[in-house]
Design a protein around this motif. Structure first.
Motif, PDB file in Angstrom:
ATOM      1  N   TYR A  71       0.841  -1.199   0.000  1.00  0.00           N
ATOM      2  CA  TYR A  71       0.000   0.000   0.000  1.00  0.00           C
ATOM      3  C   TYR A  71       0.882   1.257   0.000  1.00  0.00           C
ATOM      4  O   TYR A  71       1.848   1.350   0.765  1.00  0.00           O
ATOM      5  CB  TYR A  71      -0.921   0.012   1.219  1.00  0.00           C
ATOM      6  CG  TYR A  71      -2.035   1.023   1.081  1.00  0.00           C
ATOM      7  CD1 TYR A  71      -3.240   0.682   0.484  1.00  0.00           C
ATOM      8  CD2 TYR A  71      -1.867   2.333   1.522  1.00  0.00           C
ATOM      9  CE1 TYR A  71      -4.251   1.614   0.328  1.00  0.00           C
ATOM     10  CE2 TYR A  71      -2.867   3.275   1.366  1.00  0.00           C
ATOM     11  CZ  TYR A  71      -4.057   2.913   0.769  1.00  0.00           C
ATOM     12  OH  TYR A  71      -5.044   3.840   0.602  1.00  0.00           O
ATOM     13  N   PRO A  72       0.562   2.249  -0.824  1.00  0.00           N
ATOM     14  CA  PRO A  72       1.373   3.487  -0.895  1.00  0.00           C
ATOM     15  C   PRO A  72       1.046   4.447   0.246  1.00  0.00           C
ATOM     16  O   PRO A  72       0.420   5.494   0.058  1.00  0.00           O
ATOM     17  CB  PRO A  72       0.977   4.074  -2.258  1.00  0.00           C
ATOM     18  CG  PRO A  72      -0.435   3.607  -2.471  1.00  0.00           C
ATOM     19  CD  PRO A  72      -0.512   2.230  -1.869  1.00  0.00           C
ATOM     20  N   TYR A  73       1.494   4.113   1.425  1.00  0.00           N
ATOM     21  CA  TYR A  73       1.144   4.892   2.630  1.00  0.00           C
ATOM     22  C   TYR A  73       1.559   6.355   2.512  1.00  0.00           C
ATOM     23  O   TYR A  73       0.793   7.260   2.876  1.00  0.00           O
ATOM     24  CB  TYR A  73       1.802   4.272   3.868  1.00  0.00           C
ATOM     25  CG  TYR A  73       1.370   2.859   4.150  1.00  0.00           C
ATOM     26  CD1 TYR A  73       0.109   2.591   4.684  1.00  0.00           C
ATOM     27  CD2 TYR A  73       2.218   1.785   3.892  1.00  0.00           C
ATOM     28  CE1 TYR A  73      -0.287   1.286   4.953  1.00  0.00           C
ATOM     29  CE2 TYR A  73       1.828   0.477   4.157  1.00  0.00           C
ATOM     30  CZ  TYR A  73       0.583   0.236   4.681  1.00  0.00           C
ATOM     31  OH  TYR A  73       0.186  -1.044   4.944  1.00  0.00           O
ATOM     32  N   THR A  78      -2.246  11.607   4.727  1.00  0.00           N
ATOM     33  CA  THR A  78      -2.505  13.026   4.901  1.00  0.00           C
ATOM     34  C   THR A  78      -4.003  13.236   5.026  1.00  0.00           C
ATOM     35  O   THR A  78      -4.792  12.537   4.371  1.00  0.00           O
ATOM     36  CB  THR A  78      -1.971  13.842   3.709  1.00  0.00           C
ATOM     37  OG1 THR A  78      -2.483  15.174   3.783  1.00  0.00           O
ATOM     38  CG2 THR A  78      -2.381  13.225   2.400  1.00  0.00           C
ATOM     39  N   PRO A  79      -4.451  14.190   5.850  1.00  0.00           N
ATOM     40  CA  PRO A  79      -5.889  14.437   6.009  1.00  0.00           C
ATOM     41  C   PRO A  79      -6.587  14.852   4.709  1.00  0.00           C
ATOM     42  O   PRO A  79      -7.802  14.691   4.588  1.00  0.00           O
ATOM     43  CB  PRO A  79      -5.936  15.561   7.051  1.00  0.00           C
ATOM     44  CG  PRO A  79      -4.655  15.457   7.783  1.00  0.00           C
ATOM     45  CD  PRO A  79      -3.646  14.996   6.780  1.00  0.00           C
ATOM     46  N   VAL A  87      -9.236   4.003  -1.008  1.00  0.00           N
ATOM     47  CA  VAL A  87      -9.826   2.662  -1.065  1.00  0.00           C
ATOM     48  C   VAL A  87      -9.362   1.915  -2.304  1.00  0.00           C
ATOM     49  O   VAL A  87      -9.065   0.715  -2.264  1.00  0.00           O
ATOM     50  CB  VAL A  87     -11.362   2.758  -1.033  1.00  0.00           C
ATOM     51  CG1 VAL A  87     -11.993   1.392  -1.283  1.00  0.00           C
ATOM     52  CG2 VAL A  87     -11.835   3.324   0.295  1.00  0.00           C
ATOM     53  N   GLU A  88      -9.282   2.630  -3.419  1.00  0.00           N
ATOM     54  CA  GLU A  88      -8.943   1.993  -4.693  1.00  0.00           C
ATOM     55  C   GLU A  88      -7.451   1.710  -4.828  1.00  0.00           C
ATOM     56  O   GLU A  88      -7.033   0.904  -5.663  1.00  0.00           O
ATOM     57  CB  GLU A  88      -9.403   2.883  -5.851  1.00  0.00           C
ATOM     58  CG  GLU A  88     -10.921   3.029  -5.926  1.00  0.00           C
ATOM     59  CD  GLU A  88     -11.348   4.049  -6.964  1.00  0.00           C
ATOM     60  OE1 GLU A  88     -10.449   4.675  -7.571  1.00  0.00           O
ATOM     61  OE2 GLU A  88     -12.561   4.240  -7.137  1.00  0.00           O
ATOM     62  N   ALA A  89      -6.634   2.337  -4.002  1.00  0.00           N
ATOM     63  CA  ALA A  89      -5.187   2.146  -4.103  1.00  0.00           C
ATOM     64  C   ALA A  89      -4.811   0.742  -3.662  1.00  0.00           C
ATOM     65  O   ALA A  89      -5.214   0.291  -2.592  1.00  0.00           O
ATOM     66  CB  ALA A  89      -4.460   3.178  -3.245  1.00  0.00           C
ATOM     67  N   LEU A 152      -3.141  -3.111   8.110  1.00  0.00           N
ATOM     68  CA  LEU A 152      -3.171  -2.085   7.066  1.00  0.00           C
ATOM     69  C   LEU A 152      -3.767  -0.793   7.604  1.00  0.00           C
ATOM     70  O   LEU A 152      -3.207   0.301   7.414  1.00  0.00           O
ATOM     71  CB  LEU A 152      -3.986  -2.581   5.876  1.00  0.00           C
ATOM     72  CG  LEU A 152      -4.298  -1.551   4.783  1.00  0.00           C
ATOM     73  CD1 LEU A 152      -3.039  -1.203   3.997  1.00  0.00           C
ATOM     74  CD2 LEU A 152      -5.386  -2.062   3.838  1.00  0.00           C
ATOM     75  N   PHE A 153      -4.887  -0.896   8.283  1.00  0.00           N
ATOM     76  CA  PHE A 153      -5.591   0.267   8.830  1.00  0.00           C
ATOM     77  C   PHE A 153      -4.690   1.028   9.801  1.00  0.00           C
ATOM     78  O   PHE A 153      -4.583   2.260   9.741  1.00  0.00           O
ATOM     79  CB  PHE A 153      -6.862  -0.226   9.536  1.00  0.00           C
ATOM     80  CG  PHE A 153      -7.754   0.871  10.049  1.00  0.00           C
ATOM     81  CD1 PHE A 153      -8.793   1.370   9.275  1.00  0.00           C
ATOM     82  CD2 PHE A 153      -7.596   1.376  11.329  1.00  0.00           C
ATOM     83  CE1 PHE A 153      -9.640   2.366   9.768  1.00  0.00           C
ATOM     84  CE2 PHE A 153      -8.419   2.368  11.827  1.00  0.00           C
ATOM     85  CZ  PHE A 153      -9.443   2.865  11.035  1.00  0.00           C
TER      86      PHE A 153
END
Length: 442
Positions: A71-73, A78-79, A87-89, A152-153
């Protein structure tokens, strides 16, 4: 072709099949270097073999485990990030692409954390008699799939990534992001995730002094929960993550308040789903069956189920051992000080479990009521406390003598002597690690 020991040829398809059964990436690597034929077959089908071994090493939750890594954290931490784009990433993809060497290592590291937590979950909520998970394959899949999604979350919404000057508008944006990230999962799988977060929260609640800190600890995810469990403390975790100090009206409290429960509540409302109840067991949605749920104490027949103590879970006994010294011994500083030194190593859970097991060797030297008390039985808290109280002082007497201590003359009142509490000379010149021969011995 590779020829077997009896001269029969082994087809490349069979070699390929053998490689796909390797349980870990290390086993795969070791197998390939044993023969050029194995290496050649791997080079012909690297993707399919690596994918098969990855499933062997991680299990059916591999898509969720890979998403944690890929996942590209940085892009979305960022807010102002768009919730829909988040979601789609890097969506969960069952058509696994090439797994890099770095990903293989990280997959195994994360898998060890998840497996350890499954073992803990199983011991506490499935079967109290085994330190190794007894979850069925379906139950294990539910648990691990939810755990990787939680990982992940928590990676995406960690406790240390936001600036101190964040205002209410920013906090509301983050809450919308959190809801969006969880909303992508089906309701049944969100219910599973809820049960697993409740399990992690339970671990945090055992060490945290207040609800606000529990939520902060919960944001550290599976790694944090495992660290807390192993250390019986969050001190190490706090040092590693540098938790910010916060007051009752601090932004950090607002940011981590109801870390999982708020987005889940939003989703239950949107979907018009009855929310889980506070009293629902942690096993709900994950387990199809609980072993020993109606079991009773082996000695007093008190109901206890999974709360009963067995050899597998003695390491979670919560009582401070000096408090279990017989009667007035616990108020005698000439006893408690060396006792504390002698038992300091029992702060480590594995040492405590072994120690309690060893105490059963002292049963022949106590009252007949302990005849037949076996280390393999199940005990309620009251019975285990009673057992420890009757045996700790005997063990300590033996330890002191082994260490070179020569006991002075026994006090007539033994461990029940009141004078030992307020007269140090008496405490030092008489042995109180003995059975009373005068006074009330009860």
């Amino acid at each position: 072709m590779l020829f077997s020991g009896n001269g029969l040829p082994v087809d490349d398809d069979i070699l390929d099949r053998i490689l796909t059964f390797c349980p870990t990436f290390q086993t795969l690597q070791s197998t390939m270097i044993t023969s050029k034929s194995f290496y050649r077959v791997f080079q012909t089908h690297p993707k399919s073999i690596t994918r098969a071994v990855a499933y062997n090493a991680v299990g059916p939750a591999l898509p969720q485990a890979l998403r944690v890594l890929r996942y590209p954290y940085d892009e979305y931490n960022t807010p102002d990030a768009d919730p829909a784009a988040m979601v789609e990433a890097c969506e969960e993809d069952h058509l696994i692409s090439v797994i890099t060497a770095e990903e293989k290592q990280k997959l195994q590291e994360n898998s060890r954390i998840v497996v350890k937590l499954e073992n803990i979950y199983s011991l506490r909520h499935k079967d109290r008699t085994s330190k190794t998970s007894l979850l069925t394959s379906e139950e294990s899949w539910r648990f691990q799939r939810a755990m990787y999604r939680i990982m992940l979350f928590c990676n995406l919404f960690p406790s240390t990534s936001y600036s101190e000057d964040m205002d209410d508008e920013c906090i509301e944006k983050i809450r919308r992001q959190r809801t969006a990230m969880l909303k992508e999962y089906p309701t049944t799988e969100l219910q599973e995730l809820h049960s697993v977060t409740k399990f992690l929260q339970g671990i945090c609640e055992e060490v945290a002094p207040d609800a606000s800190l529990v939520q902060m600890l919960l944001s550290t995810g599976p790694y944090g929960a495992m660290t807390i469990w192993e250390n019986r403390s969050y001190d190490t975790l706090e040092e590693d993550l540098e938790f910010p100090d916060f007051d009752d009206d601090d932004v950090d409290l607002k940011l981590f308040s109801r870390y999982f429960s708020l987005p889940l509540e939003n989703i239950w409302t949107m979907r018009k789903v009855t929310p889980p109840k506070d009293e629902d067991p942690v096993s709900k949605w994950i387990l199809d069956q609980v072993n020993g749920a109606n079991d009773t104490c082996s000695k007093c027949a008190a109901p206890g189920g999974l709360q009963l103590y067995t050899e597998a879970n003695w390491d979670r006994f919560p009582i401070y051992l000096p408090n279990l010294l017989k009667h007035h011994l616990k108020q005698n500083s000439t006893i408690t000080q060396p006792f504390y030194v002698a038992t300091a190593q029992l702060a480590q859970p594995e040492n405590l479990a072994a120690f309690i097991g060893d105490l059963f060797s002292f049963t022949t030297r106590t009252s007949p009521e302990f005849d037949g008390w076996m280390r393999t039985d199940s005990y309620c808290n009251a019975c285990l406390v009673k057992f420890l109280e009757e045996h700790l002082w005997i063990w300590f007497l033996d330890e002191r003598i082994k260490g070179g201590w020569t006991p002075p003359e026994n006090c007539w009142y033994g461990w029940n002597c009141r004078t030992q509490v307020h007269k140090r000379f008496h405490a030092e010149t008489k042995n109180h690690l003995c059975v009373p021969i005068k006074g009330d011995a009860i």
